[in-house]
Design a protein around this motif. Structure first.
Motif, PDB file in Angstrom:
ATOM      1  N   GLY A  30     -25.524 -14.449  17.127  1.00 32.42           N
ATOM      2  CA  GLY A  30     -25.278 -15.918  17.716  1.00 32.42           C
ATOM      3  C   GLY A  30     -23.966 -15.476  18.689  1.00 32.42           C
ATOM      4  N   LYS A  51     -29.930 -19.771  12.145  1.00 29.19           N
ATOM      5  CA  LYS A  51     -28.618 -19.825  11.314  1.00 29.19           C
ATOM      6  C   LYS A  51     -28.529 -20.741  10.652  1.00 29.19           C
ATOM      7  N   SER A  76     -26.662 -13.643   6.529  1.00 33.01           N
ATOM      8  CA  SER A  76     -25.823 -14.617   7.138  1.00 33.01           C
ATOM      9  C   SER A  76     -24.916 -13.960   8.479  1.00 33.01           C
ATOM     10  N   THR A 102     -29.786 -21.786   5.978  1.00 35.36           N
ATOM     11  CA  THR A 102     -28.642 -22.101   5.089  1.00 35.36           C
ATOM     12  C   THR A 102     -29.341 -23.090   3.953  1.00 35.36           C
ATOM     13  N   TRP A 127     -26.889 -13.250  11.478  1.00 39.10           N
ATOM     14  CA  TRP A 127     -26.992 -14.405  12.389  1.00 39.10           C
ATOM     15  C   TRP A 127     -25.722 -14.669  13.055  1.00 39.10           C
ATOM     16  N   MET A 128     -24.640 -14.493  12.395  1.00 40.36           N
ATOM     17  CA  MET A 128     -23.581 -15.132  13.133  1.00 40.36           C
ATOM     18  C   MET A 128     -23.223 -14.168  14.150  1.00 40.36           C
TER      19      MET A 128
END
Length: 192
Positions: free
Chosen positions: A139, A58, A132, A62, A135-136
């Motif tokens: 997580g 993650k 994004s 970026t 992956w958030m």
């Protein structure tokens, strides 16, 4: 190994031949269980490392969407089991140039449903999708997974903890009794 000599031994003694054949079957099944146990231990270690791996992915995504860089940068901090698998995957990626196929091979080698989710996300990155939020959410799911693993490990050791905490409590009580006894003896000696 024991099965091959069992055949000629049958001509001389059927009992010893059957004994050797029985030993061979026993060794076969015990070794196959040992192999599956080792694979299970390796899978468990890799699954325990996946929350950190997902966090690294993650953060790395970026500033870079190169999968080889993402996986290569995690090698420094990865555990030996995941490192070995990542090295094989990176070699596949570099030699064939087909990242999706190399990731599928990683997933098939480990056979973990948790790793399958990570591989699916990496394939989405390969297809240039915005991942994004994926992956958030992954997580957060892995944080819950890690918390559940820790709870399961803590629940597996209550007997040891109870025995040790009881011993610790008895030690504290003995210290308090000794201190109070000494204070009482000193105060009695001054009274008389």
């Amino acid at each position: 190994m024991f099965a091959i000599p069992a055949i000629p031994v049958f001509f001389f003694s059927k009992v010893i031949g059957l004994l050797l054949l029985g030993i061979a079957v026993f060794l076969y099944f015990s070794e196959s269980k040992a192999v599956s146990r080792k694979i299970g231990v390796k899978r468990k270690k890799i699954e325990n490392e996946l929350p950190g791996f997902v966090g690294h992915i993650k953060e790395t995504l970026t500033h870079s969407r190169d999968l080889i860089y993402v996986l290569d940068s995690y090698l420094r901090v990865s555990g030996p089991e995941l490192k070995e698998e990542l090295l094989i995957t990176l070699a596949d990626m570099r030699s064939t140039g087909n990242n999706a196929e190399a990731l599928s091979a990683l997933d098939n080698r480990i056979g973990s449903p948790w790793l399958s989710e990570v591989v699916a996300g990496l394939k989405l990155v390969e297809n240039s999708a915005d991942t994004s939020t994926y992956w958030m959410s992954l997580g957060m799911k892995f944080r819950e997974f890690r918390k559940d693993n820790l709870k399961a490990q803590a629940a597996a050791m209550p007997r040891k903890v109870k025995k040790l905490s009881l011993a610790l409590m008895l030690c504290f009580l003995l210290i308090y009794v000794a201190v109070i006894g000494q204070v009482l003896l000193n105060s009695f000696s001054t009274m008389f």
